[in-house]
Design a protein around this motif. Structure first.
Motif, mmCIF file in Angstrom:
data_model
loop_
_atom_site.group_PDB
_atom_site.id
_atom_site.type_symbol
_atom_site.label_atom_id
_atom_site.label_comp_id
_atom_site.label_asym_id
_atom_site.label_seq_id
_atom_site.Cartn_x
_atom_site.Cartn_y
_atom_site.Cartn_z
ATOM 1 N N ILE A 525 0.849 -1.190 0.000
ATOM 2 C CA ILE A 525 0.000 0.000 0.000
ATOM 3 C C ILE A 525 0.886 1.241 0.000
ATOM 4 O O ILE A 525 1.893 1.299 0.714
ATOM 5 C CB ILE A 525 -0.900 0.030 1.256
ATOM 6 N N MET A 526 0.493 2.249 -0.787
ATOM 7 C CA MET A 526 1.184 3.535 -0.763
ATOM 8 C C MET A 526 0.188 4.662 -0.588
ATOM 9 O O MET A 526 -0.850 4.699 -1.253
ATOM 10 C CB MET A 526 1.985 3.760 -2.049
ATOM 11 N N LEU A 527 0.516 5.587 0.323
ATOM 12 C CA LEU A 527 -0.229 6.826 0.494
ATOM 13 C C LEU A 527 0.689 7.990 0.162
ATOM 14 O O LEU A 527 1.915 7.888 0.310
ATOM 15 C CB LEU A 527 -0.736 6.998 1.921
ATOM 16 N N ALA A 528 0.108 9.090 -0.254
ATOM 17 C CA ALA A 528 0.877 10.309 -0.494
ATOM 18 C C ALA A 528 0.855 11.180 0.757
ATOM 19 O O ALA A 528 -0.060 11.088 1.584
ATOM 20 C CB ALA A 528 0.307 11.074 -1.683
ATOM 21 N N GLN A 529 1.859 12.029 0.887
ATOM 22 C CA GLN A 529 1.920 12.930 2.030
ATOM 23 C C GLN A 529 0.667 13.805 2.081
ATOM 24 O O GLN A 529 0.239 14.376 1.081
ATOM 25 C CB GLN A 529 3.168 13.799 1.960
ATOM 26 N N GLY A 530 0.056 13.873 3.262
ATOM 27 C CA GLY A 530 -1.145 14.678 3.440
ATOM 28 C C GLY A 530 -2.432 14.002 3.037
ATOM 29 O O GLY A 530 -3.524 14.529 3.301
ATOM 30 N N GLN A 531 -2.349 12.833 2.420
ATOM 31 C CA GLN A 531 -3.567 12.125 2.003
ATOM 32 C C GLN A 531 -4.448 11.805 3.199
ATOM 33 O O GLN A 531 -5.676 11.808 3.090
ATOM 34 C CB GLN A 531 -3.188 10.838 1.258
ATOM 35 N N SER A 532 -3.835 11.548 4.343
ATOM 36 C CA SER A 532 -4.596 11.121 5.514
ATOM 37 C C SER A 532 -5.432 12.241 6.116
ATOM 38 O O SER A 532 -6.225 11.990 7.026
ATOM 39 C CB SER A 532 -3.650 10.545 6.580
ATOM 40 N N TRP A 533 -5.267 13.462 5.655
ATOM 41 C CA TRP A 533 -6.187 14.519 6.095
ATOM 42 C C TRP A 533 -6.820 15.271 4.913
ATOM 43 O O TRP A 533 -7.330 16.378 5.062
ATOM 44 C CB TRP A 533 -5.526 15.494 7.063
ATOM 45 N N GLY A 534 -6.813 14.653 3.737
ATOM 46 C CA GLY A 534 -7.481 15.265 2.595
ATOM 47 C C GLY A 534 -6.835 16.561 2.157
ATOM 48 O O GLY A 534 -7.509 17.512 1.745
ATOM 49 N N ARG A 535 -5.523 16.572 2.171
ATOM 50 C CA ARG A 535 -4.739 17.762 1.857
ATOM 51 C C ARG A 535 -5.167 18.429 0.554
ATOM 52 O O ARG A 535 -5.530 17.766 -0.410
ATOM 53 C CB ARG A 535 -3.276 17.332 1.763
ATOM 54 N N SER A 536 -5.074 19.750 0.539
ATOM 55 C CA SER A 536 -5.352 20.517 -0.667
ATOM 56 C C SER A 536 -4.096 21.232 -1.135
ATOM 57 O O SER A 536 -3.252 21.618 -0.323
ATOM 58 C CB SER A 536 -6.444 21.558 -0.389
ATOM 59 N N LYS A 537 -3.975 21.373 -2.451
ATOM 60 C CA LYS A 537 -2.898 22.173 -3.035
ATOM 61 C C LYS A 537 -3.504 23.437 -3.652
ATOM 62 O O LYS A 537 -3.663 23.542 -4.868
ATOM 63 C CB LYS A 537 -2.134 21.374 -4.102
ATOM 64 N N VAL A 538 -3.859 24.384 -2.792
ATOM 65 C CA VAL A 538 -4.315 25.688 -3.260
ATOM 66 C C VAL A 538 -3.080 26.492 -3.653
ATOM 67 O O VAL A 538 -2.146 26.637 -2.861
ATOM 68 C CB VAL A 538 -5.105 26.429 -2.169
#
Length: 677
Positions: A525-538
């Protein structure tokens, strides 16, 4: 399997257990094979009481070694080198004469200094051309204190894909050496290694740490070529423009700087600082994977391979111009024996000197299969548990099945697309939004959840080759994908971070279904940084002139600012989703049934709703996973006989038992359950 002679030599080299240094082992073999170019030990090497300098440059007519006392010297002590019949230039000097910095000069390049392409550390001038010299490092060995490879099996990994700087550079990370190798492993901070341990990640996959061109060519300067009309930030933040394949990135050292026209990497401290970071991660049992880029280089920096022999190292057209099928720069000629030699030796160097556990290969479809096999044989001889993961596309190619046939794992983009969808711009959605992606049926999703095997129309020969993920550095974050899909943010809408970072109930439902589907899939399994809190790139607009400021960014490669930097307050703000991910990761670590990759261990359960299915896994205990992608209707299931402990439901997940169930149960819309008998 075809194996050229120098690969056989390397395999013999790495299996000589009495020696621990690759160069030392190769020197012991030197008299046992003819000295063809592929058998030469290139770069700077300590041989007895002398230093040997060797560089492959068959097309050059003259070459001089130049030693410099200072990093910014323009003139130094020059030594003519001898060209051998195999195209390798060579010179030996007494150790006492070799100190400071060095490079090469040839009449074909004028006064330019060519740093050694095998440099283990470089000092660089901060501009888009990146004039460089090689740093002559101390012979003093690094003390690993027993922190060798982790040897964690690929099937057992929950990987966090991370940008080293992003993980600690935001002011609220509370790291004292923010954005650096040292900062990443500070223990009194909110980001970096503390975040890995808090969530339960047992592997980190770093975006490129090889020395790269992180300053791009001046924006819309008509006097420069190529004409940059695409990057007003003039920055390459992600690192996919390797300049030196044996040297760590100096920007992440404690003396790193992005200030233009300043020299960085003066004393080579990045080497020991990166090793110290890897050692600290290994001491906590965290596997270290490097994202490596052997398919292309920048089209404008002073890459030494271009200056010594572009015909050997680059793919060219019939006019001798660089090809750019990668879409990112000048394509590397991986199929040339000397380019292949460099790639393999680079990987072995990072394994031997930095104890790297594995590699993710950028645009792996652009690497020829003979080189793929050479990589596999040589790296597995050094560490049989080495992790080899491909990004199975690039240059118009797509080859996950071929990589699998050659023993590699790869990112499973079919899993990604089927679960979340492919493009919010085209309203192309998947399971978590109540859609069966791309006209597929429920059977397709069962195949994905059991390893997506070739004999079922998938990519892989074994389930552990399927690296399952929903978000990476590329494209929209999962959080922004959900924001677009649920029309919380319009396609070209301008917002502020404060408007969007707190997740709504509809967002939480989609994210939790995505999380439980991902963490129950068969394979790593791979997650991206910030995925665990629904990160946004504004888009933060740090340059002040970005016309897209305030929009959600789908390609943030050029932004070394709050667009990419992780805001740790947002982790706290969305603690409900963070707790859910943390709980699912803990369940996966505790329950070997979820990590089992034997074929046939999963028995699937149908429902009357095509958007819902389940599966049972029998191991030490019986585990039951039920998933419902329907956005409206709950789905009923008859549980197998007995009493079942609920570890994860629509609201929470973790090792503490939430409830006990038996008989007929209902799985709410857009949710899942993990049960243990």
């Amino acid at each position: 399997m075809k194996t050229i002679k120098w690969v056989v030599s390397l395999l013999m080299i790495v299996m000589i257990s009495a020696c621990t240094n690759i160069s030392e082992i190769k020197n012991k073999m030197i008299d046992k094979a003819p000295i063809n170019a592929v058998d030469e030990t290139l770069g700077l090497n300590r041989e007895g009481g002398h230093y040997a300098f060797r560089i492959f440059a068959p097309s050059l007519d003259d070459l001089q070694l130049v030693l410099f006392e200072r990093y910014d010297d323009m003139e130094g002590s020059s030594y003519p080198m001898t060209k051998k019949s195999n195209g390798v230039w060579e010179i030996h000097l007494p150790k006492a004469e070799v100190k400071g910095y060095y490079g090469y000069r040839t009449s074909s390049q004028g006064d330019r200094v060519i740093a050694d392409p095998y440099s283990q550390a470089v000092v660089r001038l901060n501009n888009y051309q990146y004039s460089s010299k090689t740093v002559i490092l101390s012979d003093e060995p690094f003390d690993w204190e027993g922190a060798e490879y982790t040897h964690t099996a690929l099937k057992d990994l929950v990987i966090l894909e991370a940008h080293l700087r992003d993980m600690s550079v935001h002011p609220n990370s509370e790291a004292t050496q923010a954005g650096t190798y040292k900062g990443f492993v500070e223990t009194d901070q909110r980001g970096g290694i503390n975040h890995l341990e808090d969530m339960g990640y047992n592997a980190v996959e770093f975006l490129p740490l090889h020395e790269f061109g992180n300053i791009e060519i001046d924006f819309k300067n008509e006097d420069l070529s190529p004409f940059n009309d695409w990057n007003p930030y003039e920055t390459n933040h992600w690192g996919y423009m390797t300049s030196f394949f044996f040297a760590p990135e100096v920007y992440y050292a404690s003396d790193g700087s992005s200030e233009r026209e300043t020299w960085v990497g003066i004393d080579g401290r990045a080497v020991n600082e990166m090793k110290t970071m890897v050692k600290a991660l290994h001491k906590e049992g965290i596997t270290v994977i490097l994202d490596v880029v052997y398919n292309h280089v920048s089209q404008y920096d002073e890459n030494p391979f271009k200056m010594i022999d572009k015909e050997a190292y680059f793919r060219l057209d019939e006019d001798g111009d660089y090809l750019g099928h990668s879409g990112c720069g000048n394509d590397f000629r991986t199929e040339h024996p000397m380019a292949r030699k460099m790639i393999v030796e680079s990987l072995l160097y990072w394994m031997n000197e930095y104890k790297i556990d594995g590699f993710r290969f950028d645009l792996a479809a652009m690497i020829d299969m003979e080189t793929i096999d050479a990589i596999t044989e040589a790296t597995q001889a050094l560490n049989p548990d080495v992790l080899l993961i491909g990004e199975p596309w690039g240059g118009g190619g797509y080859n996950p099945s071929e990589l699998a046939d050659h023993g590699w794992a790869s990112w499973n983009d079919h899993f990604r697309n089927s679960v979340k969808g492919r493009s919010p711009e085209n309203e192309d959605y998947g399971f978590i939004f109540g859609k069966l992606w791309d006209g597929n049926n429920t059977a397709h999703y069962k195949k994905l959840m059991r390893g997506y095997l070739q004999n079922e129309g998938g990519h892989y020969t074994q389930p552990e080759q399927s690296v399952n993920y929903l978000e990476s550095h590329d494209d929209h974050t999962l959080g922004d994908f959900v924001r677009h899909a649920l029309e919380i943010v319009g396609r070209d809408e301008v917002v502020t971070r404060e408007q969007v970072v707190k997740l709504s109930e509809p967002e939480l439902k989609a994210h939790k279904l995505a999380a439980i589907t991902l963490l129950s899939a068969q394979g790593p399994i791979m997650l991206a940084q910030g995925q665990s809190w629904g990160r946004s790139k504004v888009i933060a607009n740090s340059i002040g002139t970005d016309p897209n400021a305030g929009k959600l960014d789908h390609n943030s490669y050029e932004k070394d600012d709050e667009t990419n930097w992780l805001d740790w307050d947002e982790k706290d703000l969305n603690s409900e989703l963070v707790d859910y991910y943390r709980g699912l990761i803990a369940i996966r670590h505790q329950r070997p049934e979820l990590r089992a990759v034997e074929i046939g261990t999963r028995t699937f359960i149908d429902s009357k709703n095509e958007m819902s299915f389940g599966f049972s896994i029998i191991g030490e205990k019986q585990v039951l996973v039920l998933l419902n992608g329907d956005k409206v209707d709950a789905v009923k299931y008859d549980l197998p006989s007995g009493t079942w402990e609920v570890l994860a439901n629509a609201d929470q997940a973790g090792l503490n038992v939430i409830d006990h169930l038996s008989g007929q149960i209902s799985v709410p819309a857009q949710s899942g359950l993990i049960l243990v008998k």
